[in-house]
Design a protein around this motif. Structure first.
Motif, PDB file in Angstrom:
ATOM      1  N   ALA A 117      36.403  21.874  12.192  1.00  0.00           N
ATOM      2  CA  ALA A 117      37.699  22.539  12.294  1.00  0.00           C
ATOM      3  C   ALA A 117      38.629  21.760  13.199  1.00  0.00           C
ATOM      4  O   ALA A 117      39.818  21.631  12.945  1.00  0.00           O
ATOM      5  CB  ALA A 117      37.519  23.960  12.826  1.00  0.00           C
ATOM      6  N   GLY A 118      38.060  21.198  14.307  1.00  0.00           N
ATOM      7  CA  GLY A 118      38.886  20.418  15.203  1.00  0.00           C
ATOM      8  C   GLY A 118      39.427  19.183  14.527  1.00  0.00           C
ATOM      9  O   GLY A 118      40.589  18.796  14.695  1.00  0.00           O
ATOM     10  N   THR A 135      42.510  29.152  14.187  1.00  0.00           N
ATOM     11  CA  THR A 135      41.126  29.083  14.646  1.00  0.00           C
ATOM     12  C   THR A 135      41.101  28.898  16.153  1.00  0.00           C
ATOM     13  O   THR A 135      42.078  28.431  16.765  1.00  0.00           O
ATOM     14  CB  THR A 135      40.383  27.915  13.990  1.00  0.00           C
ATOM     15  N   PRO A 136      39.982  29.233  16.799  1.00  0.00           N
ATOM     16  CA  PRO A 136      39.880  29.010  18.244  1.00  0.00           C
ATOM     17  C   PRO A 136      40.131  27.562  18.636  1.00  0.00           C
ATOM     18  O   PRO A 136      40.740  27.285  19.672  1.00  0.00           O
ATOM     19  CB  PRO A 136      38.443  29.442  18.559  1.00  0.00           C
ATOM     20  N   ARG A 143      41.072  35.610   9.407  1.00  0.00           N
ATOM     21  CA  ARG A 143      41.627  36.921   9.713  1.00  0.00           C
ATOM     22  C   ARG A 143      41.802  37.027  11.227  1.00  0.00           C
ATOM     23  O   ARG A 143      41.167  36.293  11.985  1.00  0.00           O
ATOM     24  CB  ARG A 143      40.707  38.072   9.226  1.00  0.00           C
ATOM     25  N   GLY A 144      42.613  37.941  11.678  1.00  0.00           N
ATOM     26  CA  GLY A 144      42.828  38.093  13.106  1.00  0.00           C
ATOM     27  C   GLY A 144      41.558  38.410  13.863  1.00  0.00           C
ATOM     28  O   GLY A 144      41.368  37.986  14.998  1.00  0.00           O
ATOM     29  N   TYR A 145      40.651  39.161  13.234  1.00  0.00           N
ATOM     30  CA  TYR A 145      39.380  39.509  13.868  1.00  0.00           C
ATOM     31  C   TYR A 145      38.318  38.440  13.664  1.00  0.00           C
ATOM     32  O   TYR A 145      37.262  38.486  14.291  1.00  0.00           O
ATOM     33  CB  TYR A 145      38.869  40.854  13.335  1.00  0.00           C
ATOM     34  N   ASN A 146      38.572  37.496  12.752  1.00  0.00           N
ATOM     35  CA  ASN A 146      37.634  36.398  12.497  1.00  0.00           C
ATOM     36  C   ASN A 146      38.408  35.180  12.007  1.00  0.00           C
ATOM     37  O   ASN A 146      38.508  34.937  10.807  1.00  0.00           O
ATOM     38  CB  ASN A 146      36.577  36.798  11.463  1.00  0.00           C
ATOM     39  N   PRO A 147      38.972  34.399  12.926  1.00  0.00           N
ATOM     40  CA  PRO A 147      39.808  33.275  12.511  1.00  0.00           C
ATOM     41  C   PRO A 147      39.055  32.090  11.914  1.00  0.00           C
ATOM     42  O   PRO A 147      39.691  31.129  11.487  1.00  0.00           O
ATOM     43  CB  PRO A 147      40.508  32.869  13.819  1.00  0.00           C
TER      44      PRO A 147
END
Length: 547
Positions: free
Chosen positions: A24-25, A280-281, A396-400
């Protein structure tokens, strides 16, 4: 049943978390180098106009009829096109006046009298008054005059509004009354949810299909022309200069569809977006390093979980459901997959909810206990537990991180000998199939609508909510009785005690794997001012400006 080599399993899982995080990074880097952003065509397509705010979302709005919209993106759009009778305070879930200037509640809690704002018009010119409210309400009441109620298209109006109201009547031009069959404490909170946006009677008369793409509310922004909404691309909303709350600070509010989170990050860095949602985080952490960006964050009113359909094998077994809870290391999951931005869950209610129970008895990470329960349920190496885990792919906001979560959960369960096959589905169809009970087990989650614990416990796990919010199809009569008691009580401390008792019963039954609560994070350009997070994720843009 012997346990898979724990060291080997843990290394595989940690490597997986690192690899998915690195992927993701890397995706987030895109055209970046150690010296900054490389020139590109998009860099020259900047939205520098101080009169426009561009909000980046991952998927398109589904409909602009607040009665039928069923996505967070739809709620955000409708919250700015329509007004509710009452609104949430900025940055909170407490209630302030909206289209109703004031209201009185009878001592027995059965009668609500609302005094409406005068001189307000809908975007199409129709006057706002008590008769307009009655027409709007009747439009989604089954059997009411000129009702357009459709259970398939209006999945939430009964649960949140009409189930709790007997009738609505106009008293005079700017006063109306709601009569309730029994006291219901969350009513005002429910009336602030975007599905309760009041619609022009002229627009209602045009029918469901027309209203979905030609909205008319009283809100700060309006869809001036049908062609201003290009499906799966962008929606351009124009400011309502006659807005009763004061003209918006910008002339246009644009919702732009950018499916990839890494691309949303790039576009907010280059200025093509002013605000980016559902990153994402890894993307959020990268944004922290950019002085041109601001991370707006707070504790999240959400829950992230794996949902078991308790009517389907093997999830009719409580032992199986409990075992799968014990098998997941939620703290490691938070650190490895979410950069520490997920608070591990004990149960349903997030820490920001006023009924949160810090003493809840839940499921610590204990793979040996998981193996014990699986053995008791009849599963071992010769007869392994197998099933399909359905996953959505979009953030999703609860699971990015989308379906990366499914892969991590699969690894935890594999460590105790469970064989979960992951299948992914397109978001709209995925949600429809969950409601119809087609899945054994699926990724799920919820972003709170109104800040009331009833909105989590009843909406997601109440027996009457099966096939709507309750897609575990879970039902416990003792829980349902407690939830019914809680909404009939006005004292908040008494309600809190009842909700905590109900939640403990739910957790013991384990209709979910309880995972965590995601921190609420939005990235904006530094020149965006007065943007406030709403705990309910619906963002009011009337007072937001751009310098």
């Amino acid at each position: 049943m012997s346990r898979i080599d724990p060291l080997r399993g843990r290394l595989v899982r940690r490597d997986l978390l690192k690899i998915t995080g690195a992927a993701a990074g890397a995706a987030a880097l895109g055209p970046f180098t150690g010296h900054g952003v490389l020139p590109s065509e998009t860099a020259f397509a900047r939205q520098d106009a101080a009169s426009t705010i561009v909000f980046g979302v991952g998927t398109d709005v589904d409909a602009l009829d607040p009665r039928t919209t069923d996505t967070q993106e739809g709620y955000i759009a409708c919250a700015n096109i329509y007004d509710c009778l009452v609104l949430y305070d900025l940055g909170a879930t407490t209630i302030r006046p909206g289209l109703a200037e004031s209201w009185e509640i009878s001592e027995d809690g059965l009668e609500y009298t609302f005094n409406l704002r005068q001189g307000v018009s809908f975007h199409d010119g129709a006057p706002f008054n008590a008769e307009a409210v009655v027409t709007w309400y009747n439009s989604f009441v089954e059997g009411a005059p000129d009702s357009q109620y459709d259970v398939a298209q209006m999945p939430y109006v009964q649960d949140f509004i009409t189930s709790w109201i007997d009738s609505v009547e106009a008293v005079d031009e700017y006063t109306f009354r709601m009569m309730l069959p029994k006291p219901y404490s969350p009513l005002l909170a429910n009336l602030a949810i975007p599905i309760a946006g009041v619609i022009s009677p002229t627009a209602i008369a045009g029918g469901l299909e027309a209203l979905a793409v030609n909205p008319s509310g009283t809100g700060a922004f309006r869809l001036a022309r049908a062609e201003d909404w290009t499906r799966d691309s962008q929606m351009v909303l124009e400011a309502n200069p006659d807005y009763w709350g004061g003209a918006p600070k910008v002339q246009q509010f644009i919702l732009k569809v950018v499916p990839e989170g890494s691309t949303r990050l790039q576009q907010v860095e280059t200025g093509e977006l002013d605000v980016a949602w559902a990153l994402t985080p890894e993307d959020v952490e990268r944004a922290r390093e950019n002085p041109d960006l601001v991370i707006v964050e707070d504790a999240g009113l959400n829950t992230n979980n794996v949902e078991f359909n308790v009517t389907k094998e093997p999830f009719t077994s409580k032992e199986v459901r409990q075992a799968l809870n014990y098998a997941v290391n939620k703290q490691e999951l938070s650190e490895g997959l979410y950069n520490g931005n997920m608070v591990p869950a004990g149960g349903v209610l997030p820490p920001v909810d006023w009924a949160f129970n810090p003493d809840l008895q839940s499921y610590p990470y204990d793979p040996d206990k998981a193996l014990e329960l699986l053995t008791a349920a009849g599963y071992d190496e010769a007869n392994p537990l197998t099933f399909t885990l359905m996953a959505y792919t979009i953030p999703r906001g609860y699971n990015p991180v989308g379906d990366r979560l499914a892969t991590a959960i699969q690894e935890y369960w594999a460590e105790v000998g469970v064989q979960a096959e992951i299948q992914t589905g397109e978001w709209t169809q995925y949600r429809a199939d969950r409601r119809e009970g087609k899945f054994q087990c699926s990724l799920s989650g919820w972003q709170g609508d109104n800040g009331d614990p009833d909105n989590f416990l009843y909406a997601l796990l109440g027996g009457d909510s099966k096939g709507n919010g309750n897609n575990a199809f879970y039902e416990n009569p003792e829980v349902d009785a407690l939830l019914a008691d809680a909404v009939a009580v006005s004292d908040q401390e008494e309600r809190k005690t009842i909700y905590q008792e109900a939640e403990q019963l739910i957790v013991d039954d384990a209709p979910w794997t309880f995972l965590g609560y995601q921190k609420h994070q939005v990235v904006t350009r530094a020149n965006i001012t007065d943007f406030q997070l709403q705990p309910t994720y619906i963002y009011y843009f009337a007072g937001v400006s751009k310098t």
